[in-house]
Design a protein around this motif. Sequence first.
Motif, PDB file in Angstrom:
ATOM      1  N   ASN A  73     -36.242  34.984  28.262  1.00 57.20           N
ATOM      2  CA  ASN A  73     -34.965  35.692  28.187  1.00 57.20           C
ATOM      3  C   ASN A  73     -33.914  34.877  27.427  1.00 57.20           C
ATOM      4  O   ASN A  73     -32.792  34.725  27.876  1.00 57.20           O
ATOM      5  CB  ASN A  73     -34.481  36.046  29.598  1.00 57.20           C
ATOM      6  N   ARG A  74     -34.334  34.323  26.272  1.00 51.90           N
ATOM      7  CA  ARG A  74     -33.492  33.537  25.376  1.00 51.90           C
ATOM      8  C   ARG A  74     -32.996  32.226  26.000  1.00 51.90           C
ATOM      9  O   ARG A  74     -32.034  31.629  25.547  1.00 51.90           O
ATOM     10  CB  ARG A  74     -32.327  34.355  24.831  1.00 51.90           C
ATOM     11  N   THR A 106     -29.358  27.847  26.225  1.00 52.39           N
ATOM     12  CA  THR A 106     -29.289  29.258  25.859  1.00 52.39           C
ATOM     13  C   THR A 106     -29.378  29.342  24.343  1.00 52.39           C
ATOM     14  O   THR A 106     -28.596  28.716  23.622  1.00 52.39           O
ATOM     15  CB  THR A 106     -27.972  29.888  26.350  1.00 52.39           C
ATOM     16  N   LEU A 107     -30.335  30.113  23.854  1.00 48.21           N
ATOM     17  CA  LEU A 107     -30.551  30.221  22.416  1.00 48.21           C
ATOM     18  C   LEU A 107     -29.576  31.213  21.789  1.00 48.21           C
ATOM     19  O   LEU A 107     -29.308  32.270  22.370  1.00 48.21           O
ATOM     20  CB  LEU A 107     -31.986  30.662  22.135  1.00 48.21           C
ATOM     21  N   PRO A 108     -29.074  30.914  20.595  1.00 49.75           N
ATOM     22  CA  PRO A 108     -28.229  31.872  19.884  1.00 49.75           C
ATOM     23  C   PRO A 108     -29.019  33.126  19.524  1.00 49.75           C
ATOM     24  O   PRO A 108     -30.247  33.096  19.435  1.00 49.75           O
ATOM     25  CB  PRO A 108     -27.811  31.119  18.615  1.00 49.75           C
ATOM     26  N   GLN A 109     -28.314  34.208  19.291  1.00 47.82           N
ATOM     27  CA  GLN A 109     -28.967  35.479  18.965  1.00 47.82           C
ATOM     28  C   GLN A 109     -29.717  35.436  17.641  1.00 47.82           C
ATOM     29  O   GLN A 109     -30.642  36.209  17.440  1.00 47.82           O
ATOM     30  CB  GLN A 109     -27.915  36.608  18.918  1.00 47.82           C
ATOM     31  N   ASP A 110     -29.340  34.521  16.739  1.00 52.83           N
ATOM     32  CA  ASP A 110     -29.981  34.487  15.425  1.00 52.83           C
ATOM     33  C   ASP A 110     -31.269  33.662  15.386  1.00 52.83           C
ATOM     34  O   ASP A 110     -31.866  33.483  14.345  1.00 52.83           O
ATOM     35  CB  ASP A 110     -29.005  33.997  14.357  1.00 52.83           C
ATOM     36  N   ASP A 112     -35.200  33.192  15.982  1.00 51.78           N
ATOM     37  CA  ASP A 112     -36.423  33.976  16.121  1.00 51.78           C
ATOM     38  C   ASP A 112     -37.307  33.269  17.154  1.00 51.78           C
ATOM     39  O   ASP A 112     -37.928  32.242  16.851  1.00 51.78           O
ATOM     40  CB  ASP A 112     -37.134  34.079  14.775  1.00 51.78           C
ATOM     41  N   VAL A 113     -37.367  33.792  18.364  1.00 55.58           N
ATOM     42  CA  VAL A 113     -38.094  33.134  19.459  1.00 55.58           C
ATOM     43  C   VAL A 113     -39.607  33.106  19.228  1.00 55.58           C
ATOM     44  O   VAL A 113     -40.314  32.362  19.901  1.00 55.58           O
ATOM     45  CB  VAL A 113     -37.772  33.767  20.834  1.00 55.58           C
ATOM     46  N   LYS A 131     -34.222  30.425  12.193  1.00 57.90           N
ATOM     47  CA  LYS A 131     -33.263  31.529  12.249  1.00 57.90           C
ATOM     48  C   LYS A 131     -33.899  32.789  11.665  1.00 57.90           C
ATOM     49  O   LYS A 131     -34.767  32.718  10.798  1.00 57.90           O
ATOM     50  CB  LYS A 131     -32.007  31.189  11.448  1.00 57.90           C
ATOM     51  N   ALA A 135     -29.869  36.554   9.573  1.00 55.06           N
ATOM     52  CA  ALA A 135     -28.819  35.682  10.093  1.00 55.06           C
ATOM     53  C   ALA A 135     -28.435  34.588   9.111  1.00 55.06           C
ATOM     54  O   ALA A 135     -27.431  33.927   9.283  1.00 55.06           O
ATOM     55  CB  ALA A 135     -29.261  35.043  11.404  1.00 55.06           C
TER      56      ALA A 135
END
Length: 145
Positions: A73-74, A106-110, A112-113, A131, A135
Amino acid sequence: MNVSIWDPFREMEALLNTYTMPARRKSTAEDNESVETGDWAPVVDILETDNEFVLKVELPGVEKDDVQVGIDNRILTIKGEKKGDDKDKKVHRNECRYGTFIRTFTLPQDVDVDKVEAACKNGVLSLTLTKMEQAKPKQIEVKVN
């Protein structure tokens, strides 16, 4: 008869170490989720380029098999254990940290997990977080008429 020299500073160090090294426990966060803590926390550098984030985690003396890296979950979680080998030895000074550790980010939204890479060299764990394509910064040329 053995004569020993009393060192009050040694006793003070032992007392401080007893109260400053937390035991492994789970504490409760504000949102009633359980938060796991460790005996110590490794230091981390976070670097950023146009294409990626790089986390460098110092883990000297920690075996590769004693480290787990996961994303849920990021939330990036790095946890493991540094094992000591002083079981049958008389310890004169103990400045190195041993026991379990855990760090979460917590990973930024940009990020790529699905494109996270991990490598360990000379006691440093390097995590490369790529990224997403959209992004990345984009240069737009301005034309003058």
